[in-house]
Design a protein around this motif. Structure first.
Motif, PDB file in Angstrom:
ATOM      1  N   THR A   8      15.465  45.420 117.399  1.00  0.00           N
ATOM      2  CA  THR A   8      15.358  46.367 116.278  1.00  0.00           C
ATOM      3  C   THR A   8      16.761  46.766 115.819  1.00  0.00           C
ATOM      4  O   THR A   8      17.602  47.164 116.636  1.00  0.00           O
ATOM      5  N   ILE A   9      16.992  46.629 114.535  1.00  0.00           N
ATOM      6  CA  ILE A   9      18.300  46.950 113.944  1.00  0.00           C
ATOM      7  C   ILE A   9      18.074  47.954 112.822  1.00  0.00           C
ATOM      8  O   ILE A   9      17.168  47.790 112.004  1.00  0.00           O
ATOM      9  N   THR A  10      18.887  48.990 112.793  1.00  0.00           N
ATOM     10  CA  THR A  10      18.795  49.993 111.722  1.00  0.00           C
ATOM     11  C   THR A  10      20.033  49.904 110.846  1.00  0.00           C
ATOM     12  O   THR A  10      21.162  50.091 111.325  1.00  0.00           O
ATOM     13  N   TYR A  11      19.781  49.587 109.581  1.00  0.00           N
ATOM     14  CA  TYR A  11      20.872  49.535 108.595  1.00  0.00           C
ATOM     15  C   TYR A  11      20.836  50.806 107.739  1.00  0.00           C
ATOM     16  O   TYR A  11      19.811  51.483 107.620  1.00  0.00           O
ATOM     17  N   TYR A  12      21.974  51.089 107.127  1.00  0.00           N
ATOM     18  CA  TYR A  12      22.064  52.226 106.213  1.00  0.00           C
ATOM     19  C   TYR A  12      22.707  51.746 104.909  1.00  0.00           C
ATOM     20  O   TYR A  12      23.519  50.816 104.905  1.00  0.00           O
ATOM     21  N   GLY A  13      22.331  52.393 103.856  1.00  0.00           N
ATOM     22  CA  GLY A  13      22.905  52.012 102.567  1.00  0.00           C
ATOM     23  C   GLY A  13      22.674  53.100 101.540  1.00  0.00           C
ATOM     24  O   GLY A  13      22.039  54.120 101.807  1.00  0.00           O
ATOM     25  N   THR A  14      23.176  52.843 100.350  1.00  0.00           N
ATOM     26  CA  THR A  14      23.080  53.833  99.272  1.00  0.00           C
ATOM     27  C   THR A  14      22.780  53.141  97.947  1.00  0.00           C
ATOM     28  O   THR A  14      23.362  52.092  97.640  1.00  0.00           O
ATOM     29  N   GLY A  15      21.892  53.740  97.206  1.00  0.00           N
ATOM     30  CA  GLY A  15      21.647  53.288  95.843  1.00  0.00           C
ATOM     31  C   GLY A  15      22.339  54.250  94.882  1.00  0.00           C
ATOM     32  O   GLY A  15      22.252  55.471  95.047  1.00  0.00           O
ATOM     33  N   ILE A  16      23.036  53.715  93.897  1.00  0.00           N
ATOM     34  CA  ILE A  16      23.786  54.538  92.955  1.00  0.00           C
ATOM     35  C   ILE A  16      23.220  54.339  91.556  1.00  0.00           C
ATOM     36  O   ILE A  16      23.125  53.209  91.055  1.00  0.00           O
ATOM     37  N   TYR A  17      22.859  55.443  90.944  1.00  0.00           N
ATOM     38  CA  TYR A  17      22.268  55.427  89.604  1.00  0.00           C
ATOM     39  C   TYR A  17      23.297  55.952  88.596  1.00  0.00           C
ATOM     40  O   TYR A  17      23.979  56.943  88.858  1.00  0.00           O
ATOM     41  N   THR A  18      23.376  55.288  87.478  1.00  0.00           N
ATOM     42  CA  THR A  18      24.355  55.668  86.455  1.00  0.00           C
ATOM     43  C   THR A  18      23.706  55.717  85.071  1.00  0.00           C
ATOM     44  O   THR A  18      22.588  55.219  84.875  1.00  0.00           O
ATOM     45  N   ASP A  23      20.511  32.305 109.585  1.00  0.00           N
ATOM     46  CA  ASP A  23      19.661  33.438 109.947  1.00  0.00           C
ATOM     47  C   ASP A  23      20.321  34.764 109.565  1.00  0.00           C
ATOM     48  O   ASP A  23      19.644  35.686 109.093  1.00  0.00           O
ATOM     49  N   GLN A  24      21.610  34.870 109.757  1.00  0.00           N
ATOM     50  CA  GLN A  24      22.320  36.097 109.413  1.00  0.00           C
ATOM     51  C   GLN A  24      22.288  36.358 107.900  1.00  0.00           C
ATOM     52  O   GLN A  24      22.110  37.490 107.457  1.00  0.00           O
ATOM     53  N   ASN A  25      22.436  35.275 107.128  1.00  0.00           N
ATOM     54  CA  ASN A  25      22.361  35.428 105.672  1.00  0.00           C
ATOM     55  C   ASN A  25      20.964  35.872 105.230  1.00  0.00           C
ATOM     56  O   ASN A  25      20.804  36.702 104.342  1.00  0.00           O
ATOM     57  N   ARG A  26      19.951  35.297 105.882  1.00  0.00           N
ATOM     58  CA  ARG A  26      18.570  35.685 105.575  1.00  0.00           C
ATOM     59  C   ARG A  26      18.338  37.150 105.911  1.00  0.00           C
ATOM     60  O   ARG A  26      17.663  37.886 105.168  1.00  0.00           O
ATOM     61  N   LEU A  27      18.931  37.576 107.021  1.00  0.00           N
ATOM     62  CA  LEU A  27      18.772  38.955 107.458  1.00  0.00           C
ATOM     63  C   LEU A  27      19.367  39.928 106.438  1.00  0.00           C
ATOM     64  O   LEU A  27      18.718  40.897 106.021  1.00  0.00           O
ATOM     65  N   GLU A  30      17.609  54.402 104.741  1.00  0.00           N
ATOM     66  CA  GLU A  30      17.613  53.891 106.120  1.00  0.00           C
ATOM     67  C   GLU A  30      16.686  52.686 106.145  1.00  0.00           C
ATOM     68  O   GLU A  30      15.543  52.780 105.701  1.00  0.00           O
ATOM     69  N   ILE A  31      17.198  51.567 106.629  1.00  0.00           N
ATOM     70  CA  ILE A  31      16.423  50.318 106.599  1.00  0.00           C
ATOM     71  C   ILE A  31      16.149  49.863 108.027  1.00  0.00           C
ATOM     72  O   ILE A  31      17.056  49.422 108.748  1.00  0.00           O
ATOM     73  N   SER A  32      14.913  50.012 108.405  1.00  0.00           N
ATOM     74  CA  SER A  32      14.514  49.569 109.746  1.00  0.00           C
ATOM     75  C   SER A  32      14.200  48.078 109.705  1.00  0.00           C
ATOM     76  O   SER A  32      13.415  47.624 108.867  1.00  0.00           O
ATOM     77  N   THR A  33      14.811  47.332 110.628  1.00  0.00           N
ATOM     78  CA  THR A  33      14.679  45.865 110.624  1.00  0.00           C
ATOM     79  C   THR A  33      14.304  45.378 112.020  1.00  0.00           C
ATOM     80  O   THR A  33      14.871  45.820 113.027  1.00  0.00           O
ATOM     81  N   THR A  34      13.350  44.474 112.077  1.00  0.00           N
ATOM     82  CA  THR A  34      13.000  43.844 113.356  1.00  0.00           C
ATOM     83  C   THR A  34      13.214  42.344 113.237  1.00  0.00           C
ATOM     84  O   THR A  34      12.797  41.721 112.257  1.00  0.00           O
ATOM     85  N   VAL A  35      13.902  41.829 114.219  1.00  0.00           N
ATOM     86  CA  VAL A  35      14.158  40.383 114.277  1.00  0.00           C
ATOM     87  C   VAL A  35      13.431  39.839 115.506  1.00  0.00           C
ATOM     88  O   VAL A  35      13.689  40.278 116.641  1.00  0.00           O
ATOM     89  N   THR A  36      12.533  38.912 115.263  1.00  0.00           N
ATOM     90  CA  THR A  36      11.735  38.371 116.356  1.00  0.00           C
ATOM     91  C   THR A  36      11.979  36.879 116.488  1.00  0.00           C
ATOM     92  O   THR A  36      11.901  36.142 115.498  1.00  0.00           O
ATOM     93  N   LYS A  37      12.266  36.460 117.719  1.00  0.00           N
ATOM     94  CA  LYS A  37      12.422  35.031 117.997  1.00  0.00           C
ATOM     95  C   LYS A  37      11.199  34.582 118.792  1.00  0.00           C
ATOM     96  O   LYS A  37      10.933  35.091 119.887  1.00  0.00           O
ATOM     97  N   ALA A  38      10.435  33.688 118.174  1.00  0.00           N
ATOM     98  CA  ALA A  38       9.209  33.227 118.816  1.00  0.00           C
ATOM     99  C   ALA A  38       9.544  32.368 120.033  1.00  0.00           C
ATOM    100  O   ALA A  38      10.467  31.555 119.996  1.00  0.00           O
TER     101      ALA A  38
END
Length: 351
Positions: free
Chosen positions: A213-223, A283-287, A192-200
């Motif tokens: 505040t944006i919450t992303y989800y993902g998975t790491g796969i080990y082989t 900005d989206q790519n940076r995010l 779970e990746i908690s992300t905050t984007v702030t515009k000054a």
């Protein structure tokens, strides 16, 4: 310079998948313990069978040697008796011949000298030849029906009872199965990746700032890479009845953000801030790049690599042990790691 600031923080998540993985790991450990006990039982059975076979072989050997010795003694006795009988027979024949010569001499005195010599010699040769033939037949066992006894040693019996497999049989079986699993998936770790984007805001004042505040989800796969497994990675210890298979450490193969599950919270605004945060393409790519980097930083943690290796050991054991057992139930599988492959990361931001 963009006035958008991005902060991300990834943490591991416990869900149904991770619970199932851990349950399977514990079950695999129990299965391995049971397999080790069964292998020990098979080893004891094989040892007892080998000892029994050796004992029986030794008994057969001793019985055969005893029988051969008894036959030899009987043959020697028969030879001695035959020789004595032959000598008696020869004496009787010579006596009879002498008596005959005396009677003949009375009638033919002139020819008795030479005639008695040749006649006696001829009789002696015939008797001697008869004795030699009899002795020869005895030595071959022709008269008493004896045959050569084949004595089987304990070593020969044990050799004939050796189970028909070699180290190559284990190696071929393991390599064949490994070729079917080029990249063996051993663990999946959700994040779970908690992300905050702030515009000054204007002048950097808090009252003009906007934060989402944006919450992303993902998975790491080990082989584990099985493609390079060859005979040098498979060692067979006959004394320990053990097949040691050296595999690479688990590596982080994939880092997959699941953007479909992304959760957005309402934008927090300063007292004088209005509207929502608008992100440019840059900005989206940076995010997204920040999200991916945060995921990878967490996934390459020592604790997760250690856990992945534990799963790798058990997954590999489950794959190879049945093959080894099918060849010989006495043998167990041990999984070792190639230390040159520790903590590898093959994932890339493009994945």
């Amino acid at each position: 310079m963009s006035d958008i600031k991005i902060r991300t923080s990834a943490k591991t998540v416990e869900n149904e998948k991770t619970k199932k993985q851990k349950e399977e790991l514990e079950k695999s450990k129990q299965v391995k313990e049971e397999a080790s006990k069964k292998a020990e039982e098979e080893q004891e059975k094989a040892k007892a069978a080998a000892e029994e076979a050796e004992r029986e072989a030794q008994e057969r050997k001793e019985a055969a040697e005893k029988e051969a010795a008894e036959k030899e003694a009987k043959e020697n006795e028969a030879k001695a008796a035959l020789a004595a009988g032959g000598a008696s027979l020869a004496g009787a024949l010579f006596t009879a011949a002498a008596d005959g010569l005396k009677k003949t001499g009375k009638k033919k005195k002139k020819s008795s000298g030479k005639g008695s010599f040749w006649l006696g010699g001829l009789i002696g040769l015939l008797v001697g030849a008869g004795i030699m033939v009899l002795v020869g037949l005895l030595s071959k066992g022709a008269l008493f029906g004896t045959t050569q006894t084949s004595v089987t040693t304990a070593d020969e019996v044990l050799e004939s009872g050796v189970i028909g497999f070699t180290a190559v049989d284990f190696q071929d079986a393991v390599m064949g199965e490994a070729s079917r699993h080029q990249e063996l998936i051993v663990m999946e770790q959700p994040l779970e990746i908690s992300t905050t984007v702030t515009k000054a805001g204007l002048g950097g004042l808090m009252i003009f700032n906007k934060t989402k505040t944006i919450t992303y989800y993902g998975t790491g796969i080990y082989t584990v890479a099985m493609a390079g497994l060859d005979k040098d990675h498979i060692k067979v210890d006959v004394d320990k009845k053990q097949v040691t298979i050296t595999i690479p450490h688990a590596c982080l193969q994939y880092v997959n953000p699941d953007l479909d599950k992304t959760e957005f919270e309402d934008t927090e605004k300063g007292l004088l801030a209005f509207g929502d945060i608008k992100l440019t393409t840059e900005d989206q790519n940076r995010l997204l790049q920040s999200v991916y980097q945060s995921m990878e930083e967490r996934l390459i943690g020592e604790d997760l690599f250690k856990m992945a290796d534990e799963f790798a050991q058990m997954s590999s054991w489950q794959m190879f042990q049945p093959l080894v057992t099918a060849i010989s139930p006495e043998y167990t599988v041990e999984i070792a790691f190639d230390e040159n492959t520790k903590n590898e990361v093959t994932a890339s931001p493009d994945k």
